[in-house]
Design an enzyme around this catalytic site. Sequence first.
Site, PDB file in Angstrom:
ATOM      1  N   ILE A  42       1.291   6.126   0.615  1.00  0.00           N
ATOM      2  CA  ILE A  42      -0.076   7.081   1.036  1.00  0.00           C
ATOM      3  C   ILE A  42       0.643   8.047  -0.136  1.00  0.00           C
ATOM      4  O   ILE A  42       0.976   8.013  -0.742  1.00  0.00           O
ATOM      5  CB  ILE A  42       0.944   7.511   2.498  1.00  0.00           C
ATOM      6  CG1 ILE A  42      -0.202   8.848   2.964  1.00  0.00           C
ATOM      7  CG2 ILE A  42       2.525   7.645   1.858  1.00  0.00           C
ATOM      8  CD1 ILE A  42       0.881   9.465   4.105  1.00  0.00           C
ATOM      9  N   SER A  43      -0.921   8.367  -0.555  1.00  0.00           N
ATOM     10  CA  SER A  43      -0.924   8.797  -1.272  1.00  0.00           C
ATOM     11  C   SER A  43      -0.447  10.733  -1.639  1.00  0.00           C
ATOM     12  O   SER A  43       0.186  10.918  -0.130  1.00  0.00           O
ATOM     13  CB  SER A  43      -2.415  10.148  -1.832  1.00  0.00           C
ATOM     14  OG  SER A  43      -3.662   8.295  -1.615  1.00  0.00           O
TER      15      SER A  43
ATOM     16  N   HIS B  27      -8.965  -2.764   5.265  1.00  0.00           N
ATOM     17  CA  HIS B  27      -8.756  -3.992   5.359  1.00  0.00           C
ATOM     18  C   HIS B  27      -7.982  -4.956   5.557  1.00  0.00           C
ATOM     19  O   HIS B  27      -7.832  -6.463   5.600  1.00  0.00           O
ATOM     20  CB  HIS B  27      -9.330  -4.960   3.468  1.00  0.00           C
ATOM     21  CG  HIS B  27      -8.604  -4.281   2.788  1.00  0.00           C
ATOM     22  ND1 HIS B  27      -8.638  -3.253   1.853  1.00  0.00           N
ATOM     23  CD2 HIS B  27      -7.388  -5.643   2.281  1.00  0.00           C
ATOM     24  CE1 HIS B  27      -6.868  -3.712   1.244  1.00  0.00           C
ATOM     25  NE2 HIS B  27      -6.519  -4.995   1.252  1.00  0.00           N
TER      26      HIS B  27
ATOM     27  N   VAL C 177       0.748  -0.603   0.266  1.00  0.00           N
ATOM     28  CA  VAL C 177      -0.037  -0.047  -0.523  1.00  0.00           C
ATOM     29  C   VAL C 177       0.790   1.145  -0.038  1.00  0.00           C
ATOM     30  O   VAL C 177       1.695   1.453   0.752  1.00  0.00           O
ATOM     31  CB  VAL C 177      -0.753  -0.038   0.927  1.00  0.00           C
ATOM     32  CG1 VAL C 177      -1.477   1.649   1.672  1.00  0.00           C
ATOM     33  CG2 VAL C 177      -2.255  -1.361   1.231  1.00  0.00           C
TER      34      VAL C 177
END
Length: 226
Positions: A59-60, A116, A57
């Site tokens: 972080i934007s 999730h 994942v």
Amino acid sequence: MAWRSVGANNEDLIRQLKDHGVIASDAVAQAMKETDRKHYSPRNPYMDAPQPIGGGVTISAPHMHAFALEYLRDHLKPGARILDVGSGSGYLTACFYRYIKAKGVDADTRIVGIEHQAELVRRSKANLNTDDRSMLDSGQLLIVEGDGRKGYPPNAPYNAIHVGAAAPDTPTELINQLASGGRLIVPVGPDGGSQYMQQYDKDANGKVEMTRLMGVMYVPLTDLRS
């Protein structure tokens, strides 16, 4: 993008985003200044680009967080219910909390981050506590584990919903959890294909209007089995 840059520190990064017109309001700038990215991004926290945070994942980029706050700011009010889908590091969830808190205190305010991956839920709570333990202690900011594609019905309906990953098509379940007058912003489009940040506004009669905001590139909205 023309405004991509690297700040010497968090305040310098926010100043650059404001100078380039990415941040338009002082209130958004203040919320981002108070939420130091070093607590949420272990690598290059002040670079205006996505950064890995574990579990596959990212972080934007800071400019995308700024855009999210700007597009939703009229809906971020004391007493509002906010849902941050794919909350990841917890950074934007914290910005929502601080933005609303600066407007006033209301016991009914709820800001929910849903993620999730159990490890990211644990890590984001640790990030928030390192930043300012009072956010989680207030009971008004919650981080929960779950499939964000289905929203989070226990606190619905929401005045604002932000989605941090791309939905393949119109996210009907999230739209159904919007309050009257609420706004959802979400990247929509296939993985690796053309994606657009789309804004959905629900009026008092439940009618929904979609506005296409800009072209984007996000990872897909998934669950652990995807």
